[in-house]
Design a protein around this motif. Structure first.
Motif, mmCIF file in Angstrom:
data_model
loop_
_atom_site.group_PDB
_atom_site.id
_atom_site.type_symbol
_atom_site.label_atom_id
_atom_site.label_comp_id
_atom_site.label_asym_id
_atom_site.label_seq_id
_atom_site.Cartn_x
_atom_site.Cartn_y
_atom_site.Cartn_z
ATOM 1 N N MET A 167 0.672 -1.157 0.007
ATOM 2 C CA MET A 167 -0.018 -0.195 0.020
ATOM 3 C C MET A 167 0.861 1.256 -0.070
ATOM 4 S SD MET A 167 -3.250 0.619 2.463
ATOM 5 C CE MET A 167 -4.168 -0.635 2.097
ATOM 6 N N PRO A 168 0.428 2.091 -0.743
ATOM 7 C CA PRO A 168 1.296 3.462 -0.998
ATOM 8 C C PRO A 168 1.242 4.399 0.537
ATOM 9 C CG PRO A 168 -0.305 3.293 -2.474
ATOM 10 C CD PRO A 168 -0.505 2.152 -1.672
ATOM 11 N N HIS A 169 2.319 5.132 0.485
ATOM 12 C CA HIS A 169 2.432 5.980 1.782
ATOM 13 C C HIS A 169 2.204 7.411 1.425
ATOM 14 C CE1 HIS A 169 4.039 2.198 3.219
ATOM 15 N NE2 HIS A 169 4.439 2.790 4.577
ATOM 16 N N ILE A 170 1.710 8.160 2.420
ATOM 17 C CA ILE A 170 1.718 9.553 2.286
ATOM 18 C C ILE A 170 2.327 10.406 3.137
ATOM 19 C CG2 ILE A 170 -0.059 11.421 2.069
ATOM 20 C CD1 ILE A 170 -2.069 9.734 0.490
ATOM 21 N N GLN A 171 3.027 11.344 3.173
ATOM 22 C CA GLN A 171 3.660 12.101 4.091
ATOM 23 C C GLN A 171 3.197 13.219 3.969
ATOM 24 O OE1 GLN A 171 8.028 12.064 4.199
ATOM 25 N NE2 GLN A 171 7.919 12.241 6.378
ATOM 26 N N VAL A 172 2.702 14.175 4.963
ATOM 27 C CA VAL A 172 2.401 15.645 4.862
ATOM 28 C C VAL A 172 3.377 16.205 5.639
ATOM 29 C CG1 VAL A 172 0.334 17.015 5.189
ATOM 30 C CG2 VAL A 172 -0.091 15.041 4.508
ATOM 31 N N ARG A 173 3.967 17.580 5.332
ATOM 32 C CA ARG A 173 4.927 18.073 6.185
ATOM 33 C C ARG A 173 4.235 19.508 6.361
ATOM 34 N NH1 ARG A 173 10.654 16.177 5.352
ATOM 35 N NH2 ARG A 173 10.184 14.639 3.566
ATOM 36 N N ASN A 174 4.752 20.269 7.324
ATOM 37 C CA ASN A 174 4.625 21.240 7.846
ATOM 38 C C ASN A 174 3.012 21.685 8.103
ATOM 39 O OD1 ASN A 174 7.206 22.186 7.287
ATOM 40 N ND2 ASN A 174 6.811 22.315 5.158
ATOM 41 N N VAL A 175 2.424 20.737 9.013
ATOM 42 C CA VAL A 175 1.043 20.938 9.340
ATOM 43 C C VAL A 175 0.948 21.833 10.572
ATOM 44 C CG1 VAL A 175 -1.050 19.715 10.272
ATOM 45 C CG2 VAL A 175 0.218 18.321 8.496
ATOM 46 N N PRO A 176 0.166 22.856 10.275
ATOM 47 C CA PRO A 176 0.283 23.899 11.504
ATOM 48 C C PRO A 176 -0.164 23.173 12.868
ATOM 49 C CG PRO A 176 -1.149 24.722 9.785
ATOM 50 C CD PRO A 176 -0.741 23.178 9.309
ATOM 51 N N ASP A 177 0.374 23.399 14.022
ATOM 52 C CA ASP A 177 0.157 22.782 15.169
ATOM 53 C C ASP A 177 -1.437 22.711 15.686
ATOM 54 O OD1 ASP A 177 2.775 22.320 15.955
ATOM 55 O OD2 ASP A 177 2.996 24.403 16.785
ATOM 56 N N ASP A 178 -2.296 23.915 15.446
ATOM 57 C CA ASP A 178 -3.578 23.813 15.844
ATOM 58 C C ASP A 178 -4.293 22.594 14.980
ATOM 59 O OD1 ASP A 178 -3.098 25.466 13.551
ATOM 60 O OD2 ASP A 178 -4.974 26.336 13.891
ATOM 61 N N VAL A 179 -3.904 22.518 13.599
ATOM 62 C CA VAL A 179 -4.429 21.504 12.749
ATOM 63 C C VAL A 179 -4.201 20.169 13.395
ATOM 64 C CG1 VAL A 179 -4.769 20.469 10.453
ATOM 65 C CG2 VAL A 179 -4.698 22.989 10.899
ATOM 66 N N HIS A 180 -2.840 19.997 13.647
ATOM 67 C CA HIS A 180 -2.436 18.508 14.214
ATOM 68 C C HIS A 180 -3.130 18.101 15.524
ATOM 69 C CE1 HIS A 180 0.492 16.155 16.272
ATOM 70 N NE2 HIS A 180 0.358 15.295 15.298
ATOM 71 N N HIS A 181 -3.362 19.242 16.344
ATOM 72 C CA HIS A 181 -3.842 19.122 17.663
ATOM 73 C C HIS A 181 -5.280 18.505 17.467
ATOM 74 C CE1 HIS A 181 -0.350 19.845 19.947
ATOM 75 N NE2 HIS A 181 -0.350 21.269 19.521
ATOM 76 N N THR A 182 -5.930 19.467 16.634
ATOM 77 C CA THR A 182 -7.406 19.027 16.195
ATOM 78 C C THR A 182 -7.425 17.447 15.703
ATOM 79 O OG1 THR A 182 -8.084 21.362 15.886
ATOM 80 C CG2 THR A 182 -9.490 19.564 14.909
ATOM 81 N N LEU A 183 -6.691 17.200 14.851
ATOM 82 C CA LEU A 183 -6.910 15.820 14.179
ATOM 83 C C LEU A 183 -6.504 14.659 15.046
ATOM 84 C CD1 LEU A 183 -4.875 16.606 10.702
ATOM 85 C CD2 LEU A 183 -7.611 16.070 11.240
ATOM 86 N N VAL A 184 -5.466 14.870 15.778
ATOM 87 C CA VAL A 184 -5.353 13.997 17.133
ATOM 88 C C VAL A 184 -6.339 13.978 18.041
ATOM 89 C CG1 VAL A 184 -3.596 13.747 19.104
ATOM 90 C CG2 VAL A 184 -2.840 14.491 16.957
#
Length: 78
Positions: free
Chosen positions: A1-18
């Motif tokens: 299965m392919p992998h996707i990597q996303v860089r430079n995600v804003p902290d607030d977006v990361h926290h919301t997704l977590v």
């Protein structure tokens, strides 16, 4: 299965997704994978507009016809 990597995600977006992943009882990877699958299952806006245009090309309504149709619909529901 392919992998996707996303860089430079804003902290607030990361926290919301977590938080959303945790609330769903999923890892971040599981949550994002399911969200990406949902996103990919939806048609692109350009595809939707093309389908609408194709349907509309078969029958064009005048402003008067559209107004009569809306009025009739409103009269039926009131």
């Amino acid at each position: 299965m392919p992998h996707i990597q996303v860089r430079n995600v804003p902290d607030d977006v990361h926290h919301t997704l977590v938080r959303r992943a945790r609330d769903n009882g999923q890892s971040l990877q599981q949550y994002l994978s399911s969200e990406l699958a949902l996103l990919a299952s939806r048609p692109a806006a350009s595809d939707v507009f093309e389908r609408i245009e194709a349907r509309g090309a078969a029958r064009r309504f005048s402003i008067e016809e559209a107004a009569r149709s809306v009025r009739a619909d409103r009269d039926r529901t009131s």
